[in-house]
Write a protein that holds these residues in place. Structure first.
Motif, PDB file in Angstrom:
ATOM      1  N   PRO A   1      33.785  48.153  42.811  1.00 16.12           N
ATOM      2  CA  PRO A   1      34.235  47.284  41.721  1.00 16.12           C
ATOM      3  C   PRO A   1      34.953  46.065  42.263  1.00 16.12           C
ATOM      4  N   PRO A   2      35.343  45.130  41.397  1.00 13.81           N
ATOM      5  CA  PRO A   2      36.088  43.952  41.855  1.00 13.81           C
ATOM      6  C   PRO A   2      37.394  44.345  42.539  1.00 13.81           C
ATOM      7  N   ASP A   3      37.912  43.411  43.281  1.00 18.85           N
ATOM      8  CA  ASP A   3      39.102  43.699  44.088  1.00 18.85           C
ATOM      9  C   ASP A   3      40.307  44.077  43.244  1.00 18.85           C
ATOM     10  N   ASN A   4      40.458  43.494  42.044  1.00 19.28           N
ATOM     11  CA  ASN A   4      41.621  43.837  41.229  1.00 19.28           C
ATOM     12  C   ASN A   4      41.599  45.294  40.789  1.00 19.28           C
ATOM     13  N   ILE A   5      40.401  45.833  40.538  1.00 23.89           N
ATOM     14  CA  ILE A   5      40.280  47.244  40.158  1.00 23.89           C
ATOM     15  C   ILE A   5      40.521  48.143  41.376  1.00 23.89           C
TER      16      ILE A   5
ATOM     17  N   ASP B   1      35.377  53.880  36.935  1.00 22.53           N
ATOM     18  CA  ASP B   1      34.201  53.924  36.073  1.00 22.53           C
ATOM     19  C   ASP B   1      34.239  52.868  34.982  1.00 22.53           C
ATOM     20  N   SER B   2      35.432  52.351  34.685  1.00 21.67           N
ATOM     21  CA  SER B   2      35.512  51.323  33.644  1.00 21.67           C
ATOM     22  C   SER B   2      34.705  50.094  34.030  1.00 21.67           C
ATOM     23  N   TYR B   3      34.662  49.786  35.317  1.00 19.14           N
ATOM     24  CA  TYR B   3      33.850  48.658  35.787  1.00 19.14           C
ATOM     25  C   TYR B   3      32.360  48.966  35.633  1.00 19.14           C
ATOM     26  N   GLU B   4      31.983  50.206  35.948  1.00 21.29           N
ATOM     27  CA  GLU B   4      30.577  50.569  35.856  1.00 21.29           C
ATOM     28  C   GLU B   4      30.111  50.617  34.410  1.00 21.29           C
ATOM     29  N   GLU B   5      31.006  51.035  33.500  1.00 21.06           N
ATOM     30  CA  GLU B   5      30.660  51.052  32.083  1.00 21.06           C
ATOM     31  C   GLU B   5      30.425  49.651  31.559  1.00 21.06           C
ATOM     32  N   GLU B   6      31.211  48.699  32.068  1.00 20.05           N
ATOM     33  CA  GLU B   6      31.010  47.314  31.649  1.00 20.05           C
ATOM     34  C   GLU B   6      29.648  46.812  32.066  1.00 20.05           C
TER      35      GLU B   6
ATOM     36  N   LYS C   1      39.307  43.107  56.075  1.00 24.68           N
ATOM     37  CA  LYS C   1      40.415  42.425  56.745  1.00 24.68           C
ATOM     38  C   LYS C   1      40.618  41.006  56.236  1.00 24.68           C
ATOM     39  N   GLU C   2      39.554  40.410  55.699  1.00 25.79           N
ATOM     40  CA  GLU C   2      39.713  39.048  55.168  1.00 25.79           C
ATOM     41  C   GLU C   2      40.449  39.054  53.826  1.00 25.79           C
ATOM     42  N   LYS C   3      40.540  40.230  53.181  1.00 23.37           N
ATOM     43  CA  LYS C   3      41.300  40.373  51.928  1.00 23.37           C
ATOM     44  C   LYS C   3      42.635  41.020  52.281  1.00 23.37           C
TER      45      LYS C   3
END
Length: 1173
Positions: free
Chosen positions: A698-702, A648-653, A742-744
Motif C-alpha cells: 500500500p502507499p507509504d502513509n498506510i 486491506d483498506s487500501y486493497e478494498e479501495e 532507504k530512500e524513504k
C-alpha cells in the motif's frame, strides 16, 4: 576640651587645635566600634567635627587622620565585629555628607551659577577613595578584604567625582573580581554591581569598556563561572532584574543548594507576577525545582508554585494551568500533581458535571485527567464517583470527541487536504534531505578509505623501489664475489630488506627483482584507479552537497507557503490533546462492567482502524486496548487484525482482496501458484510462463501507520514470536520492506525500530538483525546510529555475547568505541555511554584480563583487550575536555561509573586496572589523543577522582573485615607508579606522588601482595634516582615536599607489610601448620572463589582469575612489575560475604580447640578425621 569629657555639639564648638580635633575623632571611632545602635548620633557628631575642621581650615588634617583611623581596621580578619561596625559607620558618614551635598545643590539650583567647583565633601571622598585604592592590591588578604569592603559600602554614595578617580576605582574593582580569595571577590562583586545604578553610557573614557552593559555582563559572568558559591550568591542577589533574566534563572542548576533555593524563595518574587515570565522560563523553573534532590530547594519551588504563582492569578487554578501550556509542557503533570498533594482541600471544590464534559478544553481535560490520576493513586474513590460517569457513558463521550475530530476533517475538507498535502510534502522532502545526508556520509567514508589506500600504495611503492635498488647493488656485489652487506645499510628499512634477501642466490635475486618490478607496475595501475575513484567520489560529493542545500531551501519555501494553515493545525492539535486525556483516563478506568468494556473495545478498535490517529494517540489507544484484552495473546490477535484491516483498506479501495498473510508474506505462495498455472496451461507463451507476481504494498502513509502500531504493540508484549504467527508475517513483509526503503527515510527508521523490537522476542531474528544494525551504524546519520546502538545494546543485554560468533565481538566493540568518540554527535555519545555502562554493570562486557593460559585463543584475547579498551574509553570520556559541553553525557557517566565501581570488588579492580593507562593517555604529550588539550586537564582532580572510585570503603554490601582485605587500591597504586615512570609531565608525576597517601592499604591483605607493592615502590624509587643522578632528567627533579611524601608512602607500605607478615606468622603458629587443617582452609577458599565466580560469570564468557590481574599487556617499564608477579607476588583478590566470615571464624575456633588438645596431651592421634574437626 577635657580628655574625658563627653562629646556633644557644644564641646565640638570649643575645639581650637589639631590635637583636640584628633582626640574628638578618635573618641567617635572608639564609640562606633562598640555598637551599631548609636551610629546615627555619632555620624551627626562627626559631621560637626568635619564642619569645625573646615572652619579652622584644618580639613586636610581631618582627611589625613580619618584615613589613619581607618587603617586600624584594615588588618582585621573577616568576622571581627569591630571592623565591620567601623566600615558601616564610614559608609553612613559618607552617605550623610553626600545627601547634604545633594540637598544643598537642589536649594541653589535656581541660581545662575554653572561653574562646577570641588566642594569639601567631594575633596574628602576623593581623598578617601585614593587612600583605599593604595591598599587594594596588598599582599595581606585581610587588607584587601577590608579595602574592597569599604569601597563596596562607599560606591553608592560617592556622588560626583572626577573622571580619573572614577576610572581608577572602576578598573581596580574589576580586577578584584579575579582575586584568589573568595572573601575579596564577594565584596568586589557587591561593589561592581552598584555601578548598575549609574548612567555610564555616553561618556568618553580612557578605559573604553566602561558601560552599563559591560557591568551587567561582568556580573553575569561572575554568576556563571566563579568557583565560590558565596561569590555567585552575592552576584545573584545584587544583579538588577531586567527583561532578559535567563542567566539568572539558570542558577536553578547551581551546584550549591542555597543558591538554587534563593531563586525560588526570593528571586522569583523580585521578578514579579507569573505573567511576567515567558513559557520557557516557567517550564525551566518548574522542571528543575520540582525534581531537585535537595528537599529544601524542592519545597521552595513548591511554595513558589502553590503560593506565589497561585496568588498572582487570583487563586484561579485553570488560569494557572493555561499559563503552563499543558499541551507542550513536560512538567505540567508533576506540577499539578504536586499542587494537589500540597493543597488537598482544593479537590473538594471540583465538580465535573455534564456541561463540563460537553465543553472540554485542553486545560479542563488536563485538570480532569490529573484529578482522576491523583484520586485513583490515593484511593479517593468518594471523589471519583460523583465526578466521573459510568464506563459505557465514558465510551460514548470518547466516541463523540473522536467523531468531532472526523467531522472537522469532513467539514473543512479543502483545508484538511491542503494540510495533508503539506505534511506529505514536508515528509517527502525531509526523506530526500536525510537520504542525501546519508549518501554524503557514505561518500565521505569512501573518500577517506580511498585516501588511506592511496597513501598505503605510495608507501609500498617507495618500499619496493628501495628494495629494487638494494637488490641491484647486492647483485653487483655478488658478481664481484663480495658477500658483505654492511656498507649497503643506511637505515632500518635497508637492514630489514637485506636481511630478507641475504640468503638468496644470484638467480633467486634476479627473480625477486622481476617480481618487485611487476608489483610496482600493479601498484601504479591500482594507484591510478584509486585516484580516479577518489576524484569521482569528490565530484559526487560536491553534487550531493548542492542537492542537499537545494532541498533545504525547498523545505523552507514550503513552510512559508503553508504558514496560513497554522490556526487549523492548532485546532486539530487541541482536539487531539483532549482525546489523549480521555484515553489516559480510560487506561486507568474501571471496566468491570462488561457492556462498558465491549463498547470501549469497539470504539478503540474502530478508531485505530479508521480514524488516522497520530503517533501519540495510537500509543495511548493501544495501552487501553491492552487493558481491555483478556490476556496478551488476545491483545496480539486484536492488534494483528487491526493492522490487517488497515492494510486491506487500501486493497478494498482498489477492489482487490488479499488476506493479510498473502499481502505480507506471499512470495513463495505466488511462486507455487504460478508454477501450478503453468502446468495447467501449456499453451501460454514464454513471457507468460516466466511472469512473476510481485507483492503489492500500500502507499507509504498506510505502511507507516501499520509500522507505528506494530512498534507500540511490540513495546507492550513479552510473548515469544514463535507463539504469534501473525506478528511473524508482519515482520517478513512490512518490516523488511521498510528496512529496504532507504530512500524513504522516515519509513526506514520505523522499520529499524520494529526490527530492534522483534529481535528481543526472537533470537534467530536477533542474529540476523545485529548485522543489519552494524552496517547502519557505520555509514548513517546520527539518528539512525542512535536507533542501531540502542538495538544492539538491547540485543546483547537480552541474549548475551553468545549471539556473536567468531571475531565479530571485536568488530562491535570497535564500533562502540568509534561511536563513543564521535564528538560531533553528542546525542549518539550519550546513548553509547548509557548502553555500555549497562552492559558492563551486568558483566556482559567484562573489561578483564584473560588468564595467562595456553588454552586462551587469540580471538578471546582480542575480545578481552577490546572490552578493556572500551571501558577505558568510557572513563576517558568523563574527563575529556571536548565532552565538557555535553552535560547529558557527563551526567550519565557521573552516575554510572560510581555505581559500577561500588557494586562489586571485581568491578573496582577492573577500574583500577585501567587507571594507569588513563593517566598515561591523558598526560603523555607524545600521544595525539590529548596532546592539544593538556592545558584543559586538571591532574589533581582526575587522579583524586580515580582514587575515590577505587576506594574499597565505598563498596556496598561488604563487612568492614572484607573491606580491609580488598586490593583495588594496591593495584591502582602500582599502575599509578608505572605511569609516573613513563613520559608524563613533571606536574603529573608530582600530583601522583602527593596523592599516594590517599590509598587505603591495610595489614589484613596478604603479605605477598604487599611485598609486590613494596617492590614496585622501591623500583620506582630507583628509577627516580637514576633519572636524576645519571640521566639528569629535570622531569624527575621534584621539590622537597614531594620527595618527603614519597618516602612517607614507602615507609607506610613497609610498615604495613611487616605487620601483615607478623599477622600471618602468628596465624600459622596458631594453626599449628597442620596439613589437614590447611587442606580444610584451602578447600573453603576454593569453594568461596567458585561461588564468587558463579556470581560474576556470564554463562557464555570466561571469568577472570584475579591472580592473573598483573598479567595485563603493558609496555615500557611495566614489564618488571609483571615479571615479579609471575614469580609469586601476584595479587589474589577474595571477596567474601558476612556468612562466609562466620563460617571461617567457627572453623578457626575449632582449630584453636585442636591446638589446645595438642598442647595438653603428648600422645595425640594425628589422624583426625574431617567429621571430628
Amino acid at each position: 576640651m577635657k580628655s574625658n569629657s563627653k562629646l556633644d555639639i557644644k564641646s565640638i564648638q570649643k575645639i581650637t587645635s589639631i590635637d583636640e580635633l584628633k582626640h574628638a575623632m578618635a573618641q567617635v571611632f572608639q564609640d562606633a566600634q562598640l555598637s551599631l545602635a548609636g551610629h546615627r548620633k555619632l555620624v551627626l557628631i562627626l559631621k560637626n567635627i568635619f564642619g569645625k575642621a573646615i572652619a579652622l581650615e584644618k580639613e586636610d588634617h581631618f582627611n589625613l587622620y580619618f584615613t589613619k583611623l581607618i587603617n586600624r581596621i584594615l588588618p582585621l580578619k573577616k568576622g571581627e565585629k569591630s571592623g565591620d561596625r567601623i566600615a558601616k559607620f564610614c559608609s553612613s558618614f559618607v552617605a550623610s555628607l553626600t545627601y547634604d551635598e545633594i540637598t544643598r545643590k537642589r536649594e541653589s539650583a535656581n541660581e545662575d551659577d554653572d561653574t562646577e567647583e570641588e566642594t569639601y565633601t567631594s575633596i574628602f571622598i576623593k581623598y578617601l577613595i585614593h587612600h583605599l585604592l593604595r591598599g587594594i592590591e596588598a599582599k595581606d588578604k585581610s587588607v584587601r578584604f577590608r579595602v574592597v569592603q569599604l569601597l563596596a559600602y562607599l560606591v553608592h554614595y560617592i556622588g560626583e567625582i572626577d573622571r580619573d578617580s572614577f576610572e581608577a576605582l572602576y578598573t581596580s574593582l574589576m580586577k578584584r573580581l579575579g582575586d584568589k580569595e573568595s572573601i575579596v571577590r564577594i565584596q568586589a562583586v557587591v561593589a561592581v554591581s552598584k555601578f548598575q545604578e549609574f548612567d555610564l553610557d555616553g561618556y568618553d573614557y580612557t578605559y573604553t569598556n566602561i558601560s552599563n552593559q559591560h557591568v551587567r555582563d561582568t556580573v553575569i559572568d561572575t554568576l556563571k563561572s566563579d568557583e565560590s558559591a558565596e561569590v555567585r550568591r552575592a552576584a545573584l542577589l545584587n544583579i538588577i532584574k531586567e527583561n532578559n533574566n535567563q542567566p539568572i534563572l539558570e542558577r536553578v542548576r547551581d551546584t550549591n543548594g542555597i543558591n538554587r533555593r534563593l531563586i525560588y524563595s526570593r528571586i522569583s518574587k523580585e521578578l514579579g507576577s507569573v505573567n511576567n515570565l515567558s513559557y520557557e522560563e516557567r517550564e525551566f523553573l518548574l522542571k528543575w525545582g520540582l525534581n531537585d534532590r535537595d528537599e529544601s530547594v524542592k519545597q521552595a519551588a513548591i511554595k513558589m508554585l502553590t503560593q506565589t504563582w497561585f496568588e498572582s492569578v487570583n487563586e484561579d487554578l485553570l488560569s494557572l494551568i493555561s499559563l503552563l501550556r499543558v499541551s507542550d509542557s513536560k512538567v505540567a503533570d508533576l506540577a499539578l500533581e504536586t499542587f494537589f498533594q500540597v493543597k488537598p482541600e482544593i479537590l473538594d471544590t471540583f465538580k465535573f458535571d455534564d456541561n463540563y464534559w460537553k465543553q472540554l478544553t485542553i486545560d479542563k481535560a488536563f485538570l480532569m485527567r490529573v484529578f482522576y490520576d491523583h484520586c485513583s493513586k490515593n484511593n479517593l474513590y468518594d471523589l471519583i464517583e460523583p465526578n466521573f460517569p459510568e464506563s459505557i457513558e465514558l465510551a460514548n463521550i470518547l466516541e463523540k470527541y473522536l467523531q468531532l475530530r472526523l467531522n472537522s476533517f469532513i467539514e473543512d475538507n479543502a483545508t484538511y487536504k491542503s494540510y495533508e498535502r503539506f505534511n506529505e510534502l514536508i515528509t517527502s522532502k525531509t526523506d530526500e534531505l536525510n537520504y542525501s545526508e546519508n549518501q554524503l556520509i557514505r561518500l565521505n567514508v569512501e573518500i577517506e578509505s580511498s585516501k588511506k589506500n592511496i597513501n598505503s600504495n605510495r608507501e609500498n611503492s617507495h618500499y619496493y623501489e628501495k628494495a629494487i635498488e638494494l637488490i641491484r647493488k647486492r647483485i653487483k656485489k655478488l658478481n664481484k664475489h663480495d658477500e658483505s652487506i654492511e656498507d649497503l645499510i643506511i637505515d632500518e628499512i635497508d637492514e630489514q630488506i637485506l636481511n630478507e634477501v641475504s640468503g638468496l642466490t644470484l638467480e633467486e635475486l634476479k627473480s625477486k627483482l622481476d617480481d618487485l618490478k611487476d608489483s610496482i607496475i600493479n601498484l601504479n595501475n591500482e594507484h591510478s584507479k584509486l585516484l580516479d575513484l577518489s576524484l569521482n567520489a569528490e565530484v559526487k560529493h560536491k553534487k550531493l552537497l548542492e542537492t542537499y542545500e537545494s532541498i533545504r531551501g525547498e523545505i523552507d519555501d514550503i513552510n512559508e507557503q503553508f504558514e496560513n494553515d497554522g490556526e487549523y493545525e492548532s485546532e486539530i492539535k487541541d482536539l487531539e490533546f483532549i482525546l489523549q486525556q480521555l484515553l489516559l483516563i480510560s487506561k486507568e478506568f474501571d471496566f468491570s462492567d462488561e457492556m462498558g468494556r465491549r463498547k470501549m473495545l469497539q470504539i478503540i478498535r474502530n478508531s485505530l482502524t479508521s480514524h488516522k490517529l497520530t503517533n501519540d494517540l495510537i500509543s495511548v489507544a493501544l495501552n487501553v486496548l491492552r487493558k481491555l484484552s483478556i490476556n496478551e495473546k488476545d491483545f496480539i490477535a486484536m492488534s494483528s487484525e487491526i493492522i490487517t484491516d488497515i492494510r486491506d483498506s487500501y486493497e478494498e479501495e482498489n477492489e482487490t482482496f488479499h488476506s493479510a498473510i498473502e499481502g505480507f508474506d506471499n512470495e513463495e505462495e505466488e511462486d507455487d501458484d504460478e508454477e501450478e498455472e503453468e502446468d495447467d496451461d501449456n499453451d501460454n507463451d514464454n513471457s507468460a510462463k516466466k511472469r512473476r507476481v510481485e507483492p503489492k504494498f500500500p502507499p507509504d502513509n498506510i505502511v507507516t501507520t501499520c509500522l507505528i502500531i506494530t512498534q507500540h504493540v511490540l513495546e507492550l508484549i513479552e510473548e515469544s514470536l514463535e507463539n504469534n504467527l501473525a506478528l511473524g508475517s508482519i515482520y517478513s513483509g512490512l518490516v523488511n520492506y521498510a528496512i529496504n526503503s532507504k530512500e524513504k527515510y522516515s519509513l526506514h527508521l520505523l522499520g529499524l525500530k520494529c526490527l530492534g523490537l522483534f529481535s528481543l522476542i526472537d533470537q534467530s531474528i536477533a542474529k540476523d538483525a545485529i548485522a543489519t544494525f552494524y552496517h547502519e551504524i557505520r555509514i548513517s546519520d546520527e539518528e539512525t546510529r542512535i536507533i542501531g546502538i540502542k538495538a544492539v545494546a538491547d540485543i546483547l543485554s537480552t541474549f548475551g555475547t553468545s549471539i556473536l560468533t567468531g571475531n565479530i565481538l571485536f568488530m562491535y566493540a570497535r564500533l562502540f568505541y568509534k561511536s563513543l568518540t564521535s564528538f560531533k554527535m553528542p546525542k549518539l555519545q550519550c546513548v553509547v555511554a548509557e548502553g555500555l555502562c549497562k552492559l558492563f554493570l551486568a558483566d556482559i562486557f567484562n573489561a578483564k584480563t584473560p588468564a595467562n593460559d595456553s588454552t586462551e585463543t587469540q580471538e578471546i584475547i582480542d575480545e578481552y583487550e577490546s572490552e578493556k579498551q572500551l571501558f577505558e574509553a568510557l572513563v576517558l570520556s568523563y574527563f575529556h575536555p571536548l565532552t565538557s559541553t555535553n552535560a547529558e553525557l557527563r551526567q550519565i557517566l557521573a552516575f554510572c561509573i560510581p555505581v559500577y565501581s561500588f557494586s562489586h570488588p571485581q568491578h573496582q579492580f577492573r577500574l583500577a586496572s585501567v587507571s594507569g593507562d588513563c593517566i598515561y593517555r591523558m598526560f603523555n604529550t607524545q600521544l595525539d589523543d590529548f596532546s592539544h588539550l593538556q592545558g584543559k586537564l586538571n591532574p589533581t582532580q582526575i587522579i583524586q577522582q580515580l582514587i575515590y572510585w577505587c576506594d574499597p570503603n565505598n563498596l556496598v554490601n561488604l563487612s568492614h573485615t572484607s573491606i580491609k582485605k580488598q586490593t583495588s587500591h594496591i593495584w591502582q597504586s602500582v599502575y599509578f607508579l608505572q605511569a609516573l615512570e613513563q613520559d608524563t609531565s613533571k606536574n603529573v608525576k608530582r600530583v601522583i606522588i602527593n596523592n599516594l597517601s590517599r590509598f587505603y592499604i591495610t595489614e589484613e591483605v596478604e603479605s605477598k601482595i604487599l611485598l609486590g607493592l613494596l617492590n614496585a615502590v622501591r623500583g620506582t624509587s630507583e628509577v627516580i634516582s637514576t633519572k636524576i643522578e645519571i640521566e639528569k632528567d629535570p622531569e624527575f627533579n621534584f621539590d622537597k615536599l614531594t620527595f618527603k611524601n614519597f618516602e612517607a608512602f614507602e615507609k607506610l607500605v613497609e610498615e604495613v607489610y611487616n605487620k601483615a607478615q607478623a599477622r600471618e606468622e602468628s596465624e600459622s603458629e596458631l594453626l599449628g601448620r597442620n596439613t589437614r587443617s590447611n587442606s580444610i582452609l584451602a578447600d573453603l577458599d576454593l569453594d568461596d572463589d567458585d561461588k564468587e565466580d558463579a556470581k560474576l560469570n556470564n554463562s557464555d564468557r570466561i571469568e577472570e582469575d584475579p591472580e592473573n590481574g598483573m598479567d595485563d599487556k603493558e609496555d615500557g617499564d611495566k614489564g618488571d612489575v609483571i615479571e615479579e608477579d609471575k614469580e609469586g607476588n601476584g595479587i589474589v583478590e577474595h571477596s567474601s560475604t558476612g556468612k562466609e566470615d562466620e563460617e571461617n571464624n567457627e572453623i578457626n575456633k575449632d582449630l584453636d580447640e585442636i591446638d589446645k588438645l595438642l598442647d595438653e596431651e603428648e600422645n595425640v592421634e594425628y589422624d583426625i578425621s574431617m567429621d571430628e574437626t
